[in-house]
Design a protein around this motif. Structure first.
Motif, mmCIF file in Angstrom:
data_model
loop_
_atom_site.group_PDB
_atom_site.id
_atom_site.type_symbol
_atom_site.label_atom_id
_atom_site.label_comp_id
_atom_site.label_asym_id
_atom_site.label_seq_id
_atom_site.Cartn_x
_atom_site.Cartn_y
_atom_site.Cartn_z
ATOM 1 N N ALA A 8 17.972 -77.209 68.029
ATOM 2 C CA ALA A 8 19.387 -77.578 68.091
ATOM 3 C C ALA A 8 20.228 -76.619 67.251
ATOM 4 O O ALA A 8 19.766 -76.038 66.281
ATOM 5 C CB ALA A 8 19.580 -79.007 67.599
ATOM 6 N N MET A 9 21.493 -76.441 67.653
ATOM 7 C CA MET A 9 22.396 -75.546 66.943
ATOM 8 C C MET A 9 22.750 -76.079 65.561
ATOM 9 O O MET A 9 22.953 -75.339 64.620
ATOM 10 C CB MET A 9 23.692 -75.352 67.733
ATOM 11 C CG MET A 9 23.511 -74.634 69.041
ATOM 12 S SD MET A 9 23.544 -72.849 68.833
ATOM 13 C CE MET A 9 25.278 -72.515 69.113
ATOM 14 N N LYS A 10 22.892 -77.392 65.474
ATOM 15 C CA LYS A 10 23.253 -77.983 64.191
ATOM 16 C C LYS A 10 22.167 -78.969 63.795
ATOM 17 O O LYS A 10 21.581 -79.633 64.653
ATOM 18 C CB LYS A 10 24.604 -78.697 64.264
ATOM 19 C CG LYS A 10 25.748 -77.742 64.491
ATOM 20 C CD LYS A 10 27.056 -78.467 64.692
ATOM 21 C CE LYS A 10 28.144 -77.483 65.099
ATOM 22 N NZ LYS A 10 29.393 -78.162 65.426
ATOM 23 N N THR A 11 21.937 -79.070 62.512
ATOM 24 C CA THR A 11 20.855 -79.922 62.036
ATOM 25 C C THR A 11 21.071 -81.385 62.410
ATOM 26 O O THR A 11 20.127 -82.140 62.554
ATOM 27 C CB THR A 11 20.716 -79.802 60.512
ATOM 28 O OG1 THR A 11 22.006 -79.918 59.945
ATOM 29 C CG2 THR A 11 20.093 -78.475 60.143
ATOM 30 N N THR A 12 22.348 -81.760 62.595
ATOM 31 C CA THR A 12 22.650 -83.152 62.918
ATOM 32 C C THR A 12 22.458 -83.476 64.396
ATOM 33 O O THR A 12 22.509 -84.629 64.797
ATOM 34 C CB THR A 12 24.104 -83.491 62.549
ATOM 35 O OG1 THR A 12 24.939 -82.470 63.074
ATOM 36 C CG2 THR A 12 24.280 -83.566 61.047
ATOM 37 N N ILE A 56 25.606 -68.698 63.204
ATOM 38 C CA ILE A 56 25.322 -69.905 63.976
ATOM 39 C C ILE A 56 24.187 -69.577 64.957
ATOM 40 O O ILE A 56 24.049 -68.451 65.433
ATOM 41 C CB ILE A 56 26.571 -70.419 64.731
ATOM 42 C CG1 ILE A 56 26.330 -71.844 65.225
ATOM 43 C CG2 ILE A 56 26.939 -69.495 65.893
ATOM 44 C CD1 ILE A 56 27.565 -72.493 65.829
ATOM 45 N N GLY A 57 23.363 -70.575 65.211
ATOM 46 C CA GLY A 57 22.244 -70.328 66.121
ATOM 47 C C GLY A 57 21.279 -71.495 66.107
ATOM 48 O O GLY A 57 21.564 -72.509 65.481
ATOM 49 N N PRO A 58 20.167 -71.381 66.805
ATOM 50 C CA PRO A 58 19.765 -70.247 67.632
ATOM 51 C C PRO A 58 20.582 -70.143 68.927
ATOM 52 O O PRO A 58 20.834 -71.152 69.577
ATOM 53 C CB PRO A 58 18.311 -70.552 67.967
ATOM 54 C CG PRO A 58 17.857 -71.569 66.982
ATOM 55 C CD PRO A 58 19.081 -72.362 66.665
#
Lengths: 198, 129
Positions: free
Chosen positions: B41-45, B86-88
């Motif tokens: 996922a792009m963001k941990t949340t 930002i990524g992946p």
């Protein structure tokens, strides 16, 4: 669209915490969740830079994480055309350690005329411990380009990369054009060997 | 042209967060990946990641204008924005040195520069200026 003149390997070296990685980050006010990429850690970056109409692609390696082991592997240095040495102007020991880093580069670099640049970072912070004059003196002694920078405001950061790349391009035999040509191609040698004035 | 069926990106491929130019127009080839490639996922949340089955691909890392390569995780180097990290946004398998994948779902597609009408002035400026 500009043709790509050449590709260069650039290293960023210095002690932990001097702000090597942040030199490469674009400053943003956005408040985002921490992203996975930052969690995994960035190994190296490819960046395009255009100088006097020539596009040069840089592979930029910073030593984040590895410098804990003090000695980087020789393969890290192999083939590099440029090195950016970074110290924190508010932490004298990061300036003192430069001699060690310089020795490593001179030991392991495979290019005879590798271009060196010294960056005194974090000039936006108080409690400066290394003066601009000291930095400049060290740079002159070791034939390095010199700038002071603040990654926070990005003062001097763009300039650092541009000047380093210009110097590499102006150094015969240090790089090879994508089409096999060598040497100076369409680069106006303004202020050769000068120090960044930004 | 023999390669008339090859679909290339008509406009620049940009970071969806900061607008950094990842690939210039016509730099990448549209590629279907039947087995899919898993991207965290792009963001941990956001919890779990997702598998992608269609990608923009290039065969040389210097085909990119700006990109970051993450540290190797299980023989994969995930790709991130070089400017904001930002990524992946894609992946590169060390087992296949000639293919670099960028997920079309995780980047912004710029309007082709030769487009006659609507040019989106709100696009962030390329970072390399």
């Amino acid at each position: 669209m500009d043709a790509v003149l050449t590709t260069l390997k650039i290293l960023i070296i210095g002690d932990s915490g001097v702000g090597k990685s942040s030199l490469l980050l674009r400053f943003t006010d956005d408040k985002f969740d921490p992203e996975q990429a930052a969690t995994i850690g960035v190994d190296f970056k490819v960046k395009a830079i255009t100088i006097d109409g020539n596009t040069v692609k840089l592979a930029i390696w910073d030593t984040a994480g590895q410098e804990r082991f003090r000695t980087l592997t020789p393969s890290y240095y192999r083939g590099a055309q440029g090195v950016i040495f970074v110290y924190d102007t508010t932490q004298r020991e990061t300036f003192t350690h430069l001699t060690t880093w310089l020795t490593e580069v001179e030991t392991y670099s495979t290019k005879p005329a590798i271009v060196k640049m010294l960056v005194g970072n974090k000039i936006d912070k108080e409690n400066r411990q290394v003066s601009r004059e000291e930095g400049l003196k060290f740079a002159r002694k070791h034939c390095m380009l010199f700038i002071e920078a603040s990654a926070k405001t990005r003062d001097g950061v763009e300039c650092a990369f541009e000047e380093l790349v210009e110097k590499v391009i102006q150094t015969p035999g240090l790089w090879e054009a994508e089409d096999g040509r060598h040497g100076n191609v369409n680069i106006h040698s303004t202020n050769t060997g000068g120090y960044c004035q930004c | 042209m023999a390669e008339a069926l090859v679909k290339k990106n008509p406009g620049k491929i940009l970071c969806e967060k900061c607008g950094s130019v990842i690939l210039l127009e016509n730099a990448a080839i549209w590629t279907e990946v039947p087995d899919g490639i898993y991207l965290p996922a792009m963001k941990t949340t956001d919890g779990e990641g997702a598998k992608g089955y269609e990608f923009w691909t290039v065969s040389d890392m210097f085909a990119f204008e700006n990109v970051g390569f993450c540290n190797t995780v299980e023989n994969i180097k995930y790709l991130a924005c070089a400017d904001c990290e930002i990524g992946p946004i894609g992946a590169h398998m060390l087992s296949d040195k000639k293919t670099f994948y960028v997920s079309p779902l995780r980047v912004k597609h710029d309007v082709p520069s030769d487009g006659t009408d609507t040019v989106d002035d709100a696009q962030p400026a390329p970072c390399a200026e």
